[in-house]
Design an enzyme around this catalytic site. Structure first.
Site: not given
Ligand code: KIV
Length: 263
Positions: A44-45, A83, A112, A114, A178
């Site tokens: 999502d970056s 993501d 993925k 978080e 991270e």
């Protein structure tokens, strides 16, 4: 090259370092497909690097679907991990299943998300539905407001290990660490049976992930721990300057550029 699966990633733990880079578009995925890279993370970056958003909080499912479809269209042999964007999985298991399913139908081979212990029910539901899941703990950028910025995490190594173990029990095939302290990353790596893939957590991990725009000199703000391998940013800028100059002075187009047509 044969298509990689999540099992190929797991098998490398303790034997060979795992290499992951982000990609958000077709040409980058096509070029990565020719390399020995293990996995492509459609992160999502991309919201910041491609769409110019201020943070990942603005990234929508539609944004992620556009990125995933473009990356998958190049049919890379690498495992494509997508993501799950902010609030696409936290609300309910049903919502998480629906959204992960969309990303898989778009061409992702895994997703993925978080979070640690608090995410185990969501992770289990996805795994039960047949979707490989990668965890992401330490600095979780989708929670930067609650964390109070983008800080180094993992001072409490026991908590980090608890999170990693809970995710492993829930069925993740790997865990992104991270921005955590190097010693904590090392302890988590030793404590779990699935690979740790690190960003900003030094050397003692099973693999590394970096953002492609950072290693190509294309990002506005590059994290201190990343490295510019080739400055494509500078190349683009000088190519644009040369083009503008040549068009203005009348040296482009020239006969040379029309050679095939002139024959
Ligand atoms: O979106 C992303 O690029 C990521 C990496 C920083 C792991 O999640």
């Amino acid at each position: 090259m044969e298509k990689k699966t999540w099992r190929d990633i797991v098998k490398k733990k303790g034997k060979e370092k795992i290499t992951v880079l982000t990609a958000y578009d077709y040409p980058t995925s096509r070029l990565m497909a020719r390399t020995e890279l293990d996995a492509i993370l459609v992160g999502d970056s991309g919201g910041m690097n491609v769409l110019g958003y201020e943070s990942t909080l603005n990234v929508s499912m539609e944004d992620m679907e556009t990125f995933v479809r473009a990356v998958a269209r190049a049919r890379p042999p690498q495992l494509v991990i997508a993501d799950m964007p902010f609030l696409s999985y936290e609300i309910s298991q049903e919502k998480a299943l629906e959204n992960a399913g969309r990303l898989v139908r778009d061409g992702a081979n895994a997703v993925k998300l978080e979070g640690g212990r608090e995410m185990v029910d969501i992770v289990s539901a996805l795994v039960k539905a047949g979707i490989p899941v990668m965890g992401h703990i330490g600095l979780t950028p989708q929670r930067f407001l609650r964390i109070g910025g983008y800080r180094t995490m993992g001072a409490n190594v026991e908590e980090l290990i608890e999170d990693a173990k809970a995710l492993e029990r829930a069925g993740v095939f790997a865990v992104v660490l991270e921005n955590v302290y190097a010693e904590s990353a090392e302890e988590v790596t030793k404590a779990i049976g699935v690979p740790t893939i690190c960003i900003g957590a030094r050397l003692w991990c099973d693999g590394q992930v970096l953002v492609i725009h950072d290693i190509l000199g294309l990002s506005e703000i590059r994290p201190y721990f990343s490295k510019v391998y080739r400055n494509v940013g500078e190349i683009i800028e000088s190519a644009v300057r040369d083009y503008v100059k040549e068009v203005k002075e009348g040296t482009f187009p020239s006969r040379e550029n029309y050679k095939r047509k002139d024959k």
